[in-house]
Scaffold this active site. Sequence first.
Site, short mmCIF file in Angstrom:
data_model
loop_
_atom_site.label_atom_id
_atom_site.label_comp_id
_atom_site.label_asym_id
_atom_site.label_seq_id
_atom_site.Cartn_x
_atom_site.Cartn_y
_atom_site.Cartn_z
N TYR A 151 36.64 41.34 51.90
CA TYR A 151 36.98 40.95 50.52
C TYR A 151 36.79 42.13 49.57
CZ TYR A 151 35.99 39.07 45.82
OH TYR A 151 35.96 38.85 44.45
P1 NAD Z 1 38.86 30.87 41.91
O1 NAD Z 1 39.20 30.81 43.37
O2 NAD Z 1 38.17 29.70 41.30
O3 NAD Z 1 40.16 31.17 41.08
C1 NAD Z 1 41.24 31.94 41.55
C2 NAD Z 1 42.52 31.14 41.34
O4 NAD Z 1 43.63 31.98 41.69
C3 NAD Z 1 42.63 29.90 42.22
O5 NAD Z 1 42.83 28.76 41.40
C4 NAD Z 1 43.82 30.17 43.13
O6 NAD Z 1 44.59 29.00 43.39
C5 NAD Z 1 44.61 31.19 42.32
N1 NAD Z 1 45.43 32.10 43.14
C6 NAD Z 1 45.02 32.87 44.18
N2 NAD Z 1 46.04 33.60 44.66
C7 NAD Z 1 47.12 33.29 43.91
C8 NAD Z 1 48.48 33.71 43.93
N3 NAD Z 1 48.93 34.61 44.81
N4 NAD Z 1 49.34 33.19 43.02
C9 NAD Z 1 48.90 32.27 42.12
N5 NAD Z 1 47.62 31.85 42.06
C10 NAD Z 1 46.75 32.34 42.93
O7 NAD Z 1 37.99 32.20 41.74
P2 NAD Z 1 37.05 32.68 40.53
O8 NAD Z 1 35.65 32.57 40.98
O9 NAD Z 1 37.48 32.03 39.27
O10 NAD Z 1 37.42 34.21 40.47
C11 NAD Z 1 38.36 34.72 39.55
C12 NAD Z 1 38.50 36.23 39.74
O11 NAD Z 1 37.25 36.87 39.54
C13 NAD Z 1 38.95 36.64 41.14
O12 NAD Z 1 39.80 37.75 41.00
C14 NAD Z 1 37.67 37.07 41.83
O13 NAD Z 1 37.92 38.00 42.86
C15 NAD Z 1 36.93 37.67 40.66
N6 NAD Z 1 35.47 37.67 40.82
C16 NAD Z 1 34.80 36.47 40.78
C17 NAD Z 1 33.41 36.49 40.88
C18 NAD Z 1 32.62 35.22 40.80
O14 NAD Z 1 31.37 35.30 40.88
N7 NAD Z 1 33.24 34.05 40.65
C19 NAD Z 1 32.72 37.70 41.05
C20 NAD Z 1 33.45 38.88 41.10
C21 NAD Z 1 34.82 38.85 40.95
#
Ligand code: NAD
Length: 315
Positions: A151
């Site tokens: 990842y």
């Molecule tokens: P999440 O999985 O809740 O949200 C991501 C959303 O993106 C999902 O609803 C999914 O359906 C959608 N998605 C994925 N691929 C897609 C595509 N190709 N087309 C359309 N929609 C798509 O994740 P989150 O925790 O809200 O994370 C949001 C962002 O923050 C991500 O980029 C993640 O890598 C980053 N991030 C999150 C954390 C954390 O602690 N939550 C930490 C570091 C980075």
Amino acid sequence: MAKIIVTGAAGFIGSHLAETLLQQGEEVIGIDEFNDYYDPMLKRKNIAHLHQSPGFTLIEGDIQFLDWQKLLKNVDVVYHQAAQAGVRASWGKAFRGYTERNINATQILLEAAKDAKHLKRLVFASSSSIYGDAEALPTHEGICPQPVSPYGITKLAAETLCRLYHKNFGVPSVSLRYFTVYGPKQRPDMAFHKFFKSILQDEAIPIYGDGQQTREFTFISDVIAANLAAASAPVAVGEIFNIGGGSRVVLAEVLDTIEEIVGKSIKRNHIEKAMGDARHTGADVSKAQRILGYQPQVSLREGLTQEWEWIKSLY
Ligand code: NAD
């Protein structure tokens, strides 16, 4: 009124961001494919109330197959939150989903952003997982990234693409490296969500390893504030910022705080350390403080209390 796209708008962070932008009177186009990495019904619930806002439009689809030239017309800011999250699940066959959703989807968006003359900012959600087992804690942005999970590798690749498209084509990208985000609507595969759910159901909470790992936890509203600042701070373009919660804590100690919040002792079930987990994370946020005016506002105790209240309403 600005026209804004939020990718991953139905996810944990994207749904909070879309809500805040709508409250500020912006026009928001939310994009999400509602994939089944976790229950899509939870994602629908995350944004159910947003449909009442006249400024909100939802486009259901995969970023890789949308007409971005058309979508980006007159758009001021893109907050690119969509991704395949989760470090532990990124090994093996699942990796293809990570490369598609994190690398390919980002590249497609950046290609279109090259020609989007109106676009003022593209804020990319990067991750502390790009650091891996960083040598220096707290970690600053200049340290050499050494991801320890597939990842993390895909997030680093996507972040590097953002930098390249900025350097070569002037795409106004900014990357924010979030450190473990928590709060209401947190993904069900994340630690605090699992902990609170187990407590509610009177089950032992799963702890990877000895519990002595340390983490920098960042409350959701601080992450949203960082995104808004990244979209407007004049000198942020082309830059990368750590976004942390302000302190690094030992997991075992967080559990003590959780016990106080829920008002009962919790059962702990130590399981084997998961592959892909960094031992420690800690953010040096001085660059974000200096350039974005970023200052985390929510203490761990306060943020955990809000997440607990939300979990109780969910299950
Ligand atoms: P999440 O999985 O809740 O949200 C991501 C959303 O993106 C999902 O609803 C999914 O359906 C959608 N998605 C994925 N691929 C897609 C595509 N190709 N087309 C359309 N929609 C798509 O994740 P989150 O925790 O809200 O994370 C949001 C962002 O923050 C991500 O980029 C993640 O890598 C980053 N991030 C999150 C954390 C954390 O602690 N939550 C930490 C570091 C980075």
